[in-house]
Design an enzyme around this catalytic site. Structure first.
Site, PDB file in Angstrom:
ATOM      1  N   GLU A 128       0.841  -1.199   0.000  1.00  0.00           N
ATOM      2  CA  GLU A 128       0.000   0.000   0.000  1.00  0.00           C
ATOM      3  C   GLU A 128       0.871   1.242   0.000  1.00  0.00           C
ATOM      4  O   GLU A 128       1.910   1.277   0.639  1.00  0.00           O
ATOM      5  CB  GLU A 128      -0.890  -0.028   1.255  1.00  0.00           C
ATOM      6  CG  GLU A 128      -1.941   1.055   1.300  1.00  0.00           C
ATOM      7  CD  GLU A 128      -2.857   0.930   2.531  1.00  0.00           C
ATOM      8  OE1 GLU A 128      -3.393  -0.174   2.777  1.00  0.00           O
ATOM      9  OE2 GLU A 128      -3.011   1.932   3.237  1.00  0.00           O
ATOM     10  N   ASP A 141       0.286   5.359   0.535  1.00  0.00           N
ATOM     11  CA  ASP A 141      -0.768   6.253   1.035  1.00  0.00           C
ATOM     12  C   ASP A 141      -0.445   7.728   1.096  1.00  0.00           C
ATOM     13  O   ASP A 141       0.607   8.096   1.621  1.00  0.00           O
ATOM     14  CB  ASP A 141      -1.004   5.984   2.550  1.00  0.00           C
ATOM     15  CG  ASP A 141      -1.614   4.667   2.838  1.00  0.00           C
ATOM     16  OD1 ASP A 141      -2.437   4.228   2.065  1.00  0.00           O
ATOM     17  OD2 ASP A 141      -1.250   4.096   3.894  1.00  0.00           O
ATOM     18  N   GLU A 194      -2.512  10.713   3.124  1.00  0.00           N
ATOM     19  CA  GLU A 194      -3.661  10.986   3.987  1.00  0.00           C
ATOM     20  C   GLU A 194      -3.595  12.444   4.435  1.00  0.00           C
ATOM     21  O   GLU A 194      -2.587  12.882   4.992  1.00  0.00           O
ATOM     22  CB  GLU A 194      -3.660  10.073   5.217  1.00  0.00           C
ATOM     23  CG  GLU A 194      -4.009   8.638   4.879  1.00  0.00           C
ATOM     24  CD  GLU A 194      -4.135   7.762   6.113  1.00  0.00           C
ATOM     25  OE1 GLU A 194      -5.160   7.083   6.251  1.00  0.00           O
ATOM     26  OE2 GLU A 194      -3.193   7.772   6.928  1.00  0.00           O
TER      27      GLU A 194
END
Ligand SMILES: *[C@@H]1O[C@H](CO)[C@@H](O)[C@H](O)[C@H]1NC(C)=O
Length: 274
Positions: A87, A89, A91
């Site tokens: 993953e 990411d 955010e």
């Protein structure tokens, strides 16, 4: 020889993406070229790419929730969504009106994460669209904000660190309530009297090698623009900009957190800026 990834092409949402949940909390504007995600006290919402990708350049233009966005998180990430998942990411942690957002990034490989970086941005991400993108090839994963590299995760297989290479990923984005941790560590709660919270998106082009779910490699791997020499490392000008971001805007870097990690993660040797 680093190079700046190609400029994203504006394509409508539905060509490459579909809603994941709470379909009625997504608004389509401008003939489906722009969308808005809405968070209220009932639910947030999200969307995902139709295809799975192994390597490429994935970008989106986002205008974050304006005003009082404390407690909200807007995410843009790639994920393989399996057991030992990979993953990558972005955010965006909201804040009270006038207080700065935090951009948190993380990388999971083979199910292992705990690689958070946190920075402040050098602009207000609620005022205009900015492009957020991920370049991923066999050599590196680069996080860009507009054209500025803010983080590089080098392939450190030689140091015993897993690097995502054989698990196709989908692209996801979502807006949800995370007031248990997002703003000042969870001290600032979402003010539901300010709902709905709205994040705006456009530019849904994807430059990636589309793979089947079980593909172990991508047929065109090594032949696409993002595989070429100039994308295998950053160049001096890009390292200079990365260094500027790290020096001026870093809040947290797991590579320097000796309390949480008395023994530094092996890839941290390459978590540098020059
Ligand atoms: C919100 O603002 C406060 C006060 O300026 C700051 O300490 C915090 O890092 C900001 N961002 C988040 C997401 O908490």
């Amino acid at each position: 020889m680093g190079a700046t990834p190609k400029k994203p092409v504006h394509v409508p949402f539905s060509r490459n993406y579909m809603p994941t949940w709470a379909y009625d909390h997504i608004t389509y504007l401008n003939g489906g070229n722009d969308i808005q995600l809405k968070l209220d006290k009932y639910t947030g919402t999200g969307f995902q790419s139709k295809g799975n990708y192994l390597f490429g350049h994935f970008s989106m233009q986002i205008k974050m929730v304006p005003g009082d966005s404390a407690g909200t998180v807007t995410a843009f990430y790639l994920s393989s969504q399996n057991n030992e998942h990979d993953e990558i990411d972005f955010e965006f942690l909201g804040n009270r009106t006038g207080q700065p957002y935090i951009l948190q990034t993380n990388v999971f490989t083979g199910g292992k994460g705990d690689r958070e970086h946190r920075i402040f941005l050098w602009f207000d991400p609620t005022k205009a669209y900015h492009s957020y993108s991920i370049l991923w090839n066999m050599h590196q994963i680069v996080f860009f904000v507009d054209d500025i590299p803010i983080r590089v995760f080098k392939n450190s297989k030689d140091l015993g660190v897993k690097f995502p290479f054989n698990q196709p990923m989908k692209i996801y984005s979502s807006l949800w309530n995370a007031d248990d941790w997002a703003t000042r560590g969870g001290l600032e709660k979402t003010d539901w009297s300010k709902a709905p919270f709205v994040a705006a998106y456009k530019s849904f082009h994807i430059d990636g090698c589309q793979a089947s779910v079980n593909a172990k490699y991508c047929a065109t791997q090594g032949k696409q623009w993002w595989d070429q020499k100039e994308y295998q490392d950053l160049d001096a000008a890009q390292y200079k900009r990365l260094k500027w971001v790290r020096k001026k805007y870093t809040i947290y870097n797991y590579c320097t957190d000796r309390v949480r990690f008395p023994k530094m993660a092996p890839e941290c040797k390459r978590d540098r800026d020059a």
